[in-house]
Motif scaffolding. Structure first.
Motif, PDB file in Angstrom:
ATOM      1  N   ARG A 103       0.892  -0.992   0.263  1.00  0.00           N
ATOM      2  CA  ARG A 103      -0.012   0.156  -0.198  1.00  0.00           C
ATOM      3  C   ARG A 103       1.000   1.124   0.016  1.00  0.00           C
ATOM      4  O   ARG A 103       0.446   2.436  -0.609  1.00  0.00           O
ATOM      5  N   LEU A 104       2.043   1.298   1.172  1.00  0.00           N
ATOM      6  CA  LEU A 104       3.006   2.270   0.745  1.00  0.00           C
ATOM      7  C   LEU A 104       3.071   2.413  -0.730  1.00  0.00           C
ATOM      8  O   LEU A 104       3.520   3.811  -1.232  1.00  0.00           O
ATOM      9  N   THR A 106       2.511   1.732  -3.794  1.00  0.00           N
ATOM     10  CA  THR A 106       0.997   2.178  -4.877  1.00  0.00           C
ATOM     11  C   THR A 106       0.465   2.867  -4.250  1.00  0.00           C
ATOM     12  O   THR A 106      -0.126   3.460  -4.488  1.00  0.00           O
ATOM     13  N   ASN A 107       1.194   4.121  -3.401  1.00  0.00           N
ATOM     14  CA  ASN A 107       0.111   5.174  -3.158  1.00  0.00           C
ATOM     15  C   ASN A 107      -1.155   5.005  -2.859  1.00  0.00           C
ATOM     16  O   ASN A 107      -2.174   5.595  -2.822  1.00  0.00           O
ATOM     17  N   ASP A 109      -2.350   4.350   0.732  1.00  0.00           N
ATOM     18  CA  ASP A 109      -1.909   4.109   2.432  1.00  0.00           C
ATOM     19  C   ASP A 109      -1.505   5.916   2.631  1.00  0.00           C
ATOM     20  O   ASP A 109      -0.828   6.907   1.625  1.00  0.00           O
ATOM     21  N   SER A 112       1.640   7.294   1.946  1.00  0.00           N
ATOM     22  CA  SER A 112       2.626   6.922   0.837  1.00  0.00           C
ATOM     23  C   SER A 112       3.438   7.287   0.634  1.00  0.00           C
ATOM     24  O   SER A 112       4.988   8.003   0.189  1.00  0.00           O
ATOM     25  N   TYR A 376       8.649   0.230  -8.268  1.00  0.00           N
ATOM     26  CA  TYR A 376       8.580   1.533  -6.980  1.00  0.00           C
ATOM     27  C   TYR A 376       9.432   1.988  -6.183  1.00  0.00           C
ATOM     28  O   TYR A 376       9.177   2.932  -5.229  1.00  0.00           O
TER      29      TYR A 376
END
Length: 391
Positions: A103-104, A106-107, A109, A112, A376
């Protein structure tokens, strides 16, 4: 692309080259010494040939990776991904990548943005080893370039720092969450990091990372040994930890009751690690040793090096490339076109990482994770002049 389409494209490009060759007589040389094809309105951009590799739609018949259609060799078997089926390093089990880190990256959270902005310093804060090199960035303007003089080396230190030196890297894992987070945030390079983010990553590492569990066990055995020595009124014996070179080796080979997935804890009476290739971690620097302040250098051949240096990429502390990964024997369908067996029998670093970085691998490490963390996490590998070294 069919043969007719390919022939048509080749002819089109040939005609373009002929046109450009005829117009070179009117080439104008600028004051920078560069030649530009000029027309009345400027540069002939239409005459510049555009290169295309085709779509990434063709799967390798061996590893099922996705490849560009125009990169397909004449025999139809790709080499960049699995060397025509010879590279298949599936002997190592790769656990699924943690949902929180996904989640962090892939934006998805609330932290992020802070995570991606400070990803390199965050990774260094949770690393078990440091990377060092003589960085010599080129002068002048232009895109960022990471240039070094000499070789890249990796170091790791003792469980406890020398007197008067602050804890950092793996030395922070034996502290409670609040104290460890406070010390990490006190570092100048972490001033922009979110406290909540650092706490969550710290808790995650304590929960799933085998190296973290090993360092905590080392500290527990050290305290137990000191307590027993104090009760008997004798000097405490030395406690060391050996991070195993071969994580699949029989634990019975190590004469010690304290064993984790990746390491073995020794007391003096337990003996020494039976394999010289294991990485030995001491609790404290030896004050009687003139080289006590020097860090232990980790060989680039050590299988756990990636996990120790990039915990954000390898949060479980899993084994990476090693010299013991064998090339897979080729089946008869491949041998009929090439009957000569290769002299090399082991997978090289280039082959190993090329295999895992290929897009679309069904059985690869990053495919199992459902997110390619090397894409990422690109800024982890950018060196902005910050120090990653133990002090």
């Amino acid at each position: 692309m069919s043969k007719d389409q390919r022939a048509s494209e080749v002819e089109r490009r040939r005609q373009c080259r002929q046109t450009m060759s005829k117009e070179q007589s009117s080439t104008s040389t600028t004051n920078t010494g560069r030649n530009c094809l000029l027309s009345e309105n400027g540069v002939h951009e239409d005459a510049i040939l555009q290169h295309s590799c085709g779509g990434m739609t063709v799967r390798c018949e061996f590893c099922l990776s996705l490849n560009f259609s125009d990169e397909k060799p004449s025999d139809g078997k790709f080499t960049q991904c699995c060397s025509k089926g010879k590279v298949c390093p599936n002997d190592t089990h790769f656990p699924e990548y943690p949902a929180y880190l996904k989640r962090l990256m892939t934006n998805e959270d609330s932290d992020s943005k802070n995570f991606m902005k400070n990803i390199r310093s965050i990774n260094s804060s949770f690393a078990f080893a440091s990377m060092g090199a003589n960085i010599a960035s080129p002068s002048g303007y232009g895109p960022y370039c990471f240039r070094i003089l000499g070789q890249v080396y990796h170091h790791t230190g003792t469980l406890h720092p020398s007197d008067g030196v602050s804890r950092k890297f793996a030395q922070l894992y034996i502290l409670d969450t609040a104290e460890a987070t406070s010390k990490r945030l006190a570092m100048p390079e972490n001033q922009g990091c979110s406290e909540r983010l650092m706490i969550n990553i710290n808790n995650l590492m304590h929960e799933i990372n085998e190296l973290t569990k090993s360092y905590k066990m080392l500290h527990e055995v050290e305290k137990e040994t000191q307590s027993e020595a104090a009760a008997k009124g004798i000097a405490s014996t030395e406690v060391t930890m050996a991070i195993k070179y071969d994580c699949n080796s029989d634990p019975g080979r190590y004469n010690s009751p304290h064993v984790t997935e990746v390491a073995v804890i020794f007391r003096n009476e337990d003996g020494e690690p039976p394999f010289e290739r294991d990485l030995v971690i001491h609790c404290k620097p030896d004050p009687n040793n003139p080289n006590a302040t020097k860090m232990k250098q980790i060989s680039i051949l050590f299988p756990t090096l990636d996990a120790m240096t990039y915990p954000i990429l390898f949060p479980h502390g899993e084994k990476g490339w090693g010299t013991d990964i064998a090339l897979r024997l080729r089946d008869n369908s491949v041998l009929k076109n090439n009957t000569r067996q290769n002299v090399r029998t082991r997978v090289t670093q280039m082959q190993y990482y090329g295999f895992h970085l290929c897009e679309g691998h069904v059985q690869s490490y990053f495919k199992c994770r459902k997110v390619n963390s090397t894409v990422y996490c690109g800024f982890i590998f950018k060196n902005g002049g910050q120090s990653d070294k133990f002090h």
